[in-house]
Design a protein around this motif. Structure first.
Motif, PDB file in Angstrom:
ATOM      1  N   ARG A 194     -16.100 -24.450  14.510  1.00 44.95           N
ATOM      2  CA  ARG A 194     -16.013 -24.043  15.962  1.00 44.95           C
ATOM      3  C   ARG A 194     -15.667 -22.581  15.935  1.00 44.95           C
ATOM      4  NH1 ARG A 194     -15.510 -28.345  19.422  1.00 44.95           N
ATOM      5  NH2 ARG A 194     -14.790 -30.371  18.306  1.00 44.95           N
ATOM      6  N   ARG A 195     -15.760 -21.839  14.756  1.00 47.50           N
ATOM      7  CA  ARG A 195     -15.521 -20.706  14.684  1.00 47.50           C
ATOM      8  C   ARG A 195     -16.916 -19.834  14.183  1.00 47.50           C
ATOM      9  NH1 ARG A 195     -12.611 -17.001  10.936  1.00 47.50           N
ATOM     10  NH2 ARG A 195     -12.055 -18.814   9.968  1.00 47.50           N
ATOM     11  N   TYR A 308     -21.924 -28.056  16.837  1.00 47.69           N
ATOM     12  CA  TYR A 308     -21.018 -27.096  15.937  1.00 47.69           C
ATOM     13  C   TYR A 308     -21.507 -27.101  14.413  1.00 47.69           C
ATOM     14  CZ  TYR A 308     -18.654 -26.721  20.575  1.00 47.69           C
ATOM     15  OH  TYR A 308     -18.652 -26.361  21.693  1.00 47.69           O
ATOM     16  N   SER A 360     -18.707 -22.874  29.938  1.00 48.16           N
ATOM     17  CA  SER A 360     -18.166 -21.811  28.755  1.00 48.16           C
ATOM     18  C   SER A 360     -18.486 -22.603  27.384  1.00 48.16           C
ATOM     19  CB  SER A 360     -16.889 -21.610  29.140  1.00 48.16           C
ATOM     20  OG  SER A 360     -15.885 -22.906  29.063  1.00 48.16           O
ATOM     21  N   ARG A 361     -18.515 -23.810  27.427  1.00 49.54           N
ATOM     22  CA  ARG A 361     -18.665 -24.728  26.108  1.00 49.54           C
ATOM     23  C   ARG A 361     -20.377 -24.212  25.738  1.00 49.54           C
ATOM     24  NH1 ARG A 361     -15.234 -28.690  24.473  1.00 49.54           N
ATOM     25  NH2 ARG A 361     -13.158 -27.667  24.691  1.00 49.54           N
ATOM     26  N   GLN A 364     -20.512 -20.599  24.627  1.00 46.91           N
ATOM     27  CA  GLN A 364     -20.020 -20.556  23.260  1.00 46.91           C
ATOM     28  C   GLN A 364     -21.050 -20.896  22.221  1.00 46.91           C
ATOM     29  OE1 GLN A 364     -16.338 -22.717  23.003  1.00 46.91           O
ATOM     30  NE2 GLN A 364     -15.356 -21.230  24.488  1.00 46.91           N
ATOM     31  N   GLU A 367     -24.483 -18.293  22.329  1.00 48.56           N
ATOM     32  CA  GLU A 367     -24.025 -16.986  22.134  1.00 48.56           C
ATOM     33  C   GLU A 367     -23.734 -16.862  20.699  1.00 48.56           C
ATOM     34  OE1 GLU A 367     -24.088 -14.153  23.782  1.00 48.56           O
ATOM     35  OE2 GLU A 367     -24.974 -15.450  25.513  1.00 48.56           O
ATOM     36  N   ARG A 368     -23.961 -17.845  19.893  1.00 51.29           N
ATOM     37  CA  ARG A 368     -23.759 -17.875  18.401  1.00 51.29           C
ATOM     38  C   ARG A 368     -25.290 -17.467  17.743  1.00 51.29           C
ATOM     39  NH1 ARG A 368     -19.752 -22.572  16.220  1.00 51.29           N
ATOM     40  NH2 ARG A 368     -20.378 -21.952  14.101  1.00 51.29           N
TER      41      ARG A 368
END
Length: 590
Positions: A194-195, A308, A360-361, A364, A367-368
């Protein structure tokens, strides 16, 4: 290690008490069966856990144990050609142990601990290194040179490094850090999914990801490191389009995530990818592919983790300086998993029951993507391009997942079932699709292909738009009601649709078009239009212009082998000029 007991079971959601010492997003083992789960909510000493396996038969009072570690993936040799589930368990290894159906609680390491990989050092003892620098490499497949990098947060001097055959857990180097400690480096590193993995800086999207698909490259291009969405109803060709992009896009590594898709679709992927020949190397496409298979019959919570898992693996190869293409098929199924978990958590629902944080999920995740300068002293570039399929119910893109996706992505390839039923593939609707990269990338195409590229693209889009407007008139009163110039527009637009945009994925030559060939095809269609327009100004007969024989040669140009396109282009241009001149002369004689 935090230990608690089950208080409540609701499908994939388990609530455990006495978990005060656990943290959000910790991985836990549930019950004596040791099912894998992840903490997604904390209230006092109560932890809400989404379990990535079937929870049938669990009861209250059974033990829950936290590992005190976030959900992470293992990154190292063995990823390429691998087939993993949504939480990176190797499916082939599990099949050997438990048969065709996933057994509950089975613990198998993601990367094989027994295989020995030959490590070739590229630095020597005494060399100064920093996070992201290459220490050496493993030749994982004939195509992929797997770099072993200094882990994030480590910099200093190489104390020792050795060549040889090692498992992913064995020490290959020791680095003395600046604060006086020594760090052992193995072939494998772990990273929480998740990071996002860090990089030096993001670069502007000014280089195209060449795909060889004409409707994409010419009309709706995607940048290297860009994001695109392919929404479309059932049967419109989302999966085949993604297969084409995976095979032909200028990407060094492909990560394919089957998120909640039907089992037979994933079976097709698993059967086809090993047989597909990589056009650049002549080897199997699997030699540069990682597959994440999380089918619709697998536990729903694992879908949420699968994208992810996939994007973290993709970022790892991006950090090696590779161009990576990630295919997510489909984010709608992932959003449905979010909705189910949100409902079980009794959260306030948003539009159509999806959670309020859906947008927003999605952001996220998308945007990676990006083209970046990776960590390390060499300042190499890596790119991660994300192409997500969206499966709106009934093909209605006004639903929340499609709308939330469109607010984030910059390329929209809208698939149209009407085109698919007419056997027009790829069924990308040129009137509803768009690319916000087109203007930026236009400079690259003008400089690297031909200075007229952008001008030709704009004119083709204009003709297709005009055709749509004229089509309404034709349906009402027929083609004969049009003026000669409008009739010519309709004919030129038909050539664009049938000769340029229609591309056969299974044709040996037409499956891929180089940029030079695409330019020639655009130029031929517009040369026909311009030549006929000039002839009409000299009172030539539109019926004769529509029927000139060279039009068949223009239409068949896409089947010309790449080695022959220069000669064929010149030949057709000469023939075109001659035949249009003949029509003009015929009129004058009459």
């Amino acid at each position: 290690m935090s230990k608690g007991t089950i208080l409540k079971v609701s499908g994939p959601l388990v609530v455990a008490e006495k978990m005060r010492d656990a943290n959000m997003f910790d991985v836990v083992r549930v019950s004596d069966k040791r099912l894998i789960g992840e903490i997604i909510e904390m209230h006092g000493d109560k932890a809400s856990i989404q379990v990535y396996e079937d929870t049938a038969g669990l009861g209250t009072g059974e033990p829950v144990e936290s590992t005190n570690e976030p959900l992470s993936v293992e990154l190292g040799p063995g990823l390429i050609k691998g087939i993993f589930d949504g939480i990176q368990r190797p499916l082939e290894k599990i099949m050997e142990l438990s048969g065709n159906n996933l057994a509950r609680g089975i613990e198998v390491p993601s990367l094989d601990r027994d295989i020995k990989w030959h490590f070739n050092p590229t630095v020597a003892a005494g060399d100064a290194v920093e996070a992201g620098d290459e220490l050496g490499f493993v030749q994982e497949t004939d195509i992929v040179r797997h770099k072993i990098m200094v882990p994030f947060g480590v910099s200093g001097t190489v104390k020792s490094i050795k060549e040889g055959d090692f498992t992913v857990e064995e020490k290959v180097a020791v680095i003395d850090t600046e604060n006086g400690t020594s760090v052992n480096v193995t072939l494998m590193q772990k990273w929480p999914v998740r990071r996002g993995r860090p990089y030096k800086k993001k670069l502007p999207p000014d280089m195209p990801l060449i795909t060889g698909q004409r409707v994409v490259d010419a009309l709706f291009p995607i940048a290297k490191g860009g994001v695109a969405a392919i929404p479309g109803p059932f049967g419109s060709g989302k999966t085949v389009t993604q297969h084409q992009l995976a095979k032909w896009a200028e990407a060094d590594i492909v990560v394919y995530i089957g998120c909640g898709e039907r089992g037979n679709e994933m079976t097709d992927v698993l059967n086809e990818f090993p047989e597909l020949v990589d056009p650049r190397t002549g080897k199997s496409l699997m030699e540069r592919t990682v597959l994440i298979a999380n089918t619709s019959d697998m536990p729903v919570a694992a879908r949420e983790a699968s994208i992810y898992t996939g994007i973290t693996i993709a970022e790892y190869f991006r950090d090696m300086g590779y161009s990576v293409a990630l295919m997510a098929d489909s984010t709608s199924r992932w959003a449905e998993a979010l909705r189910e978990m949100s409902g079980r958590l009794e959260e306030m629902p948003g539009e159509e029951g999806y959670p309020a944080y859906l947008g927003s999920r999605l952001a996220q995740f998308y945007e990676r993507a990006g083209r970046v300068e990776v960590l390390g002293s060499k300042g190499e570039e890596g790119a991660l391009s994300v192409i997500g399929a969206v499966s709106p119910p009934g093909g209605d893109i006004s639903e929340p997942v499609s709308q939330a996706t469109l607010r984030i992505v910059k390329v929209f390839w809208g698939l149209d079932s009407a085109l698919a039923y007419k056997r027009h593939f790829p069924a990308i609707n040129w009137l509803t699709s768009y690319s916000l990269y087109a203007d930026n990338l236009g400079y690259w195409f003008n400089e690297n292909v031909n200075a007229d590229w952008t001008k030709l693209r704009t004119r083709m889009m204009g003709l297709l738009s005009d055709e749509a407007a004229l089509d309404e008139i034709v349906k009402l009163v027929g083609m004969d009601a049009l003026s000669a110039t409008d009739r010519l527009k309709m004919e030129a637009a038909r050539s664009i649709r049938e000769d340029f945009l229609h591309q056969l994925a299974f044709h040996e030559i037409d499956t891929y078009s180089s940029l030079k060939k695409q330019y020639y095809m655009m130029s031929l269609v517009l040369s026909y239009y311009d030549g006929c327009l000039d002839a009409l100004n000299q009172n030539a007969d539109i019926e004769l212009l529509v029927k000139i024989p060279v039009r068949e040669a223009i239409g068949r140009f896409k089947y010309v082998h790449e080695d022959m396109i220069d000669q064929e282009y010149e030949k057709i241009q000469t023939q075109l000029s001659k035949e249009i001149a003949d029509v003009i002369n015929t009129k004058e004689e009459y």
